[in-house]
Design a protein around this motif. Structure first.
Motif, mmCIF file in Angstrom:
data_model
loop_
_atom_site.group_PDB
_atom_site.id
_atom_site.type_symbol
_atom_site.label_atom_id
_atom_site.label_comp_id
_atom_site.label_asym_id
_atom_site.label_seq_id
_atom_site.Cartn_x
_atom_site.Cartn_y
_atom_site.Cartn_z
ATOM 1 N N LEU A 198 -10.892 3.455 -4.574
ATOM 2 C CA LEU A 198 -10.152 2.510 -3.731
ATOM 3 C C LEU A 198 -9.939 1.172 -4.432
ATOM 4 C CD1 LEU A 198 -11.810 3.181 -0.246
ATOM 5 C CD2 LEU A 198 -9.572 3.962 -1.052
ATOM 6 N N PRO A 233 -15.419 4.384 -3.280
ATOM 7 C CA PRO A 233 -15.097 2.951 -3.400
ATOM 8 C C PRO A 233 -14.555 2.553 -4.772
ATOM 9 C CG PRO A 233 -17.470 3.295 -3.320
ATOM 10 C CD PRO A 233 -16.843 4.609 -2.982
ATOM 11 N N THR A 283 -4.550 -8.467 -1.017
ATOM 12 C CA THR A 283 -4.995 -7.523 -2.046
ATOM 13 C C THR A 283 -4.600 -7.994 -3.434
ATOM 14 O OG1 THR A 283 -4.885 -5.657 -0.518
ATOM 15 C CG2 THR A 283 -4.753 -5.147 -2.862
ATOM 16 N N ASP A 299 0.876 -1.172 0.000
ATOM 17 C CA ASP A 299 0.000 0.000 0.000
ATOM 18 C C ASP A 299 0.912 1.220 0.000
ATOM 19 O OD1 ASP A 299 -2.106 1.744 0.287
ATOM 20 O OD2 ASP A 299 -2.318 1.418 2.442
ATOM 21 N N GLN A 343 -13.892 -5.926 1.125
ATOM 22 C CA GLN A 343 -13.060 -5.329 2.169
ATOM 23 C C GLN A 343 -13.224 -3.814 2.196
ATOM 24 O OE1 GLN A 343 -9.101 -6.822 1.326
ATOM 25 N NE2 GLN A 343 -9.333 -8.523 2.742
ATOM 26 N N ILE A 344 -13.406 -3.224 1.025
ATOM 27 C CA ILE A 344 -13.595 -1.776 0.938
ATOM 28 C C ILE A 344 -14.932 -1.364 1.555
ATOM 29 C CG2 ILE A 344 -13.970 0.127 -0.688
ATOM 30 C CD1 ILE A 344 -11.873 -1.327 -2.514
ATOM 31 N N GLN A 345 -15.978 -2.135 1.305
ATOM 32 C CA GLN A 345 -17.312 -1.840 1.833
ATOM 33 C C GLN A 345 -17.914 -3.086 2.487
ATOM 34 O OE1 GLN A 345 -18.971 -0.185 -1.903
ATOM 35 N NE2 GLN A 345 -19.477 1.626 -0.702
ATOM 36 N N ARG A 358 -6.328 -0.628 -5.564
ATOM 37 C CA ARG A 358 -5.942 -2.005 -5.235
ATOM 38 C C ARG A 358 -5.575 -2.776 -6.500
ATOM 39 N NH1 ARG A 358 -8.693 -4.733 -0.052
ATOM 40 N NH2 ARG A 358 -8.644 -2.958 1.361
ATOM 41 N N GLY A 370 -5.926 7.261 4.390
ATOM 42 C CA GLY A 370 -6.397 5.984 4.913
ATOM 43 C C GLY A 370 -7.849 5.955 5.329
ATOM 44 N N SER A 371 -8.636 6.960 4.954
ATOM 45 C CA SER A 371 -10.044 6.970 5.355
ATOM 46 C C SER A 371 -10.819 5.876 4.624
ATOM 47 C CB SER A 371 -10.684 8.328 5.035
ATOM 48 O OG SER A 371 -12.092 8.268 5.217
ATOM 49 N N PRO A 372 -11.684 5.137 5.338
ATOM 50 C CA PRO A 372 -12.525 4.128 4.681
ATOM 51 C C PRO A 372 -13.685 4.758 3.903
ATOM 52 C CG PRO A 372 -13.070 4.245 7.004
ATOM 53 C CD PRO A 372 -11.890 5.156 6.800
ATOM 54 N N HIS A 373 -13.844 6.092 4.047
ATOM 55 C CA HIS A 373 -14.983 6.761 3.424
ATOM 56 C C HIS A 373 -14.660 7.317 2.039
ATOM 57 C CE1 HIS A 373 -16.565 6.318 7.398
ATOM 58 N NE2 HIS A 373 -15.701 7.163 7.922
#
Length: 660
Positions: free
Chosen positions: A205, A202, A246, A147, A404-406, A209, A196-199
């Motif tokens: 993101l 998608p 990943t 990453d 994993q993303i959502q 990957r 690094g925010s998951p928000h």
């Protein structure tokens, strides 16, 4: 069938090498892996090379009839390299460079890593290309998609996106960047997903990957090309390290001759959180499916695991031998134990090898010697045998990454739910090939394709052709949700698969850990959880309905006949008993033998070749197990005892190999 060990002569006094090699020969070891972490010994200072110690180590092993697999040392860039050329180090999503001094501390897109990595690989391969004792090569070690957010990765990611989308307008449209004012007006604004925010978006993101996965595949290809240029005729492999990851292993291994795996089954058995990445039999079946051929185990459990976390339990008596045979039973043609001697220095001092720190043989060593002797004796019998199955399971790194993303619901896990189906088949004695979801599956009687969250027209058409021409297909909830850019599709679920399943989803409830129930036509009632699709059958027939909460009476599972085949849609996550019951019904309908009901911890698999059939029966548990086997007129390859059928008692860690 080859048996070997991982060995680090650079860690030990030269006086021990001869003793170790002689002892290895006495135990039946025929291969040793060397040098995958030894860059600082091979090139102690920039441009200064020292291969004398490796020459001597190989010569010592060769005198005792042991061949060598050499690893390229790029997993551990030496201190001089990271100090002089800091672009080698990956940068995290906060902009901080990883520190040197661990391992796997390298950015695949670093120009310096490519330059100096190429040089050490060229030196190694040129020196040992014609060496009779060097049988093949391992690239790097346990590659995974870093990453990384360094300047080089940012520029390459931008170029990757330009090739895919061509224009910023197209990228903005496909990602839906209009949400939260995320639209780009200049390519310079496009960076890696910092913070690094998951928000974050998608689609953004998932593409990052994919880019990261492509980078590691390209790095592996770069090494393979160098090796084959300078050392033609010798195999090239790589040691994958488990799931979830990943990186897409199917792409990563396109440049390899065969797959290898590092396999450390859980020693705590019931709850070993440190080893959950190694999903037992599923890990081995996934590895076999990477190249759809037999594989190697490049690191096999030899003792108590433990490094930078508390140690796990010591392998129970029989475990080392039983799990080595489990690997063979599922397609391994070589077992290489990690490691020969337990390290006295460094971070892995408590990741135990066959010999403890005192170096004296003990129980685990004796177990390995027994396995080695048996494997040597059975090599002619195993030669040319493979696993041949009527069932395929379609695995997708694309789906894994998207989930994993959502995360979809409390407790929802792609690999865990995939394993639920695999385990049910295993308990019934049904073998399965776990293969890339994009590869050919036409020859199988039954295809299980769980959670096809991302879908496109090509895959939908391929699945339909399979069913229409006589195949039986199992689909599940969270299929047909999005397009391949991770954008929700606009029609009723499962969108592109609706006509195939002959039903649609009226609504869904992410029930998470709130356990529900459903009832089959037969009257069987089973528990379910995580997710509940409320189905409206159109052409399909409902074969199970919910019997709890507000959706009691609504359809949960359907069966649809299309052309000459059948498709099942499972709208929820059944418990273990329900999963096995449903799959037994499906397997029976397609003519697959599912008569076994193996207890937990017992596995049975078969390797075949023309004129021979070798069945492995393994007790991987700590309990005595009794089972009835539908086998007749077999001979034990281990004891020459005849087996006429009937009840079979297996002690903890017991192995039986029956030949017909």
């Amino acid at each position: 069938m080859k048996v070997g060990v991982d060995y680090y002569p650079e860690h030990w006094d030269v006086a021990l090498w001869e003793q170790d090699a002689r002892q290895m020969q006495e135990t039946g070891i025929s291969i040793v892996r060397l040098a995958e972490f030894a860059w600082s010994r091979l090139e102690p200072r920039e441009g200064e090379f020292d291969f004398d110690w490796l020459d001597r180590a190989i010569a010592v092993l060769a005198r005792h009839g042991i061949e060598v697999v050499l690893g390229t040392p790029t997993a551990t860039p030496p201190v001089w390299l990271t100090h002089n050329y800091p672009d080698v180090l990956p940068v995290d999503n906060k902009g901080n460079a990883h520190y040197a001094g661990v391992r796997l501390h390298r950015c695949y897109n670093s120009p310096s890593l490519r330059k100096y990595g190429a040089r050490i690989i060229e030196k190694l391969t040129q020196r040992y290309a014609m060496h009779a004792a060097v049988m093949g090569w391992q690239t790097d070690n346990e590659l995974a998609a870093n990453d990384c957010h360094c300047e080089n990765c940012t520029l390459r990611f931008r170029g990757w996106l330009k090739r895919k989308y061509r224009t910023l307008d197209e990228l903005n449209r496909e990602w839906g960047t209009v949400v939260w004012s995320g639209e780009y007006s200049d390519w310079e604004q496009v960076k890696t997903p910092l913070g690094g925010s998951p928000h974050l978006n998608p689609s953004f993101l998932l593409d990052f990957r994919r880019f990261s996965s492509d980078a590691v595949a390209d790095f592996n290809r770069f090494q393979a090309d160098l090796i084959r240029k300078h050392s033609p005729g010798k195999f090239v492999t790589h040691n994958l390290w488990g799931y979830p990851v990943t990186a897409d292993y199917y792409d990563m291994f396109d440049s390899m001759d065969f797959a290898s795996v590092d396999y450390y089954p859980a020693t705590d058995l019931r709850d070993d959180s440190k080893s959950r990445m190694y999903h037992g039999a599923l890990t081995l079946d996934l590895t076999r499916g990477v190249k759809r051929r037999n594989f190697w185990v490049m690191e096999q459990l030899s003792g108590t695991p433990g490094c930078w976390y508390p140690m796990s339990r010591t392998p129970f008596p029989g475990m080392i031998r039983a799990y080595a045979w489990q690997s063979v039973a599922r397609g391994a043609d070589a077992i290489v134990q990690f490691r020969w001697r337990s390290a006295r220095v460094g971070a892995e001092q408590f990741w135990h090898g066959l010999l403890d720190h005192h170096g004296l043989p003990g129980r685990r060593y004796a177990e390995f010697v027994r396995f080695s002797e048996e494997a040597g004796r059975l090599t002619p019998l195993l030669e040319g045998t493979t696993l041949q199955h009527d069932v395929a399971m379609l695995f997708s790194h694309e789906q894994l990454n998207a989930f994993q993303i959502q995360p979809q619901a409390d407790g929802f896990d792609y690999v865990g739910n995939f394993k639920r189906f695999h385990t049910a088949l295993l308990r019934m004695g049904i073998g399965a090939d776990v293969i890339n979801w994009r590869s050919d599956f036409d020859g199988y009687k039954l295809v299980i394709a769980p959670m096809l969250y991302l879908i496109d027209d090509e895959m939908a058409a391929k699945l339909r052709r399979y069913v229409e021409t006589g195949g039986t297909l199992v689909l599940t909830m969270r299929s047909g949700v999005k397009n391949m850019n991770n954008v929700c599709l606009p029609e009723r679920l499962p969108n592109l698969l609706t006509n195939l399943i002959g039903a649609h989803v009226d609504e869904y409830d992410p029930v998470g850990k709130d356990v529900q129930t459903l009832t089959f036509e037969s009257g069987e009632t089973h528990a379910c959880a995580q997710w509940c699709d409320l189905l409206i059958p159109v052409e399909a027939r409902s074969i199970a309905s919910y019997s709890s909460e507000y959706f009691a009476g609504r359809s949960a599972i359907t069966k649809n006949e299309i052309g000459a085949g059948v498709v099942y849609y499972i709208g929820t996550v059944l418990d273990a008993v329900g999963t096995k019951s449903l799959l037994r019904r499906i397997a029976t309908d397609v003519g697959i033998d599912c008569s076994l009901d193996l207890p937990e911890g017992v596995e049975m698999t078969t390797r075949r070749a023309e004129g021979k059939q070798i069945t492995f029966v393994l007790n991987l548990s700590k309990d005595v197990q009794t089972l009835s086997l539908p086998l007749r007129d077999c001979v034990s390859a281990l004891s020459d005892r005849r087996f006429a059928g009937g009840d079979f008692e297996l002690q903890p860690g017991a192995v039986e190999i029956l030949v017909r």
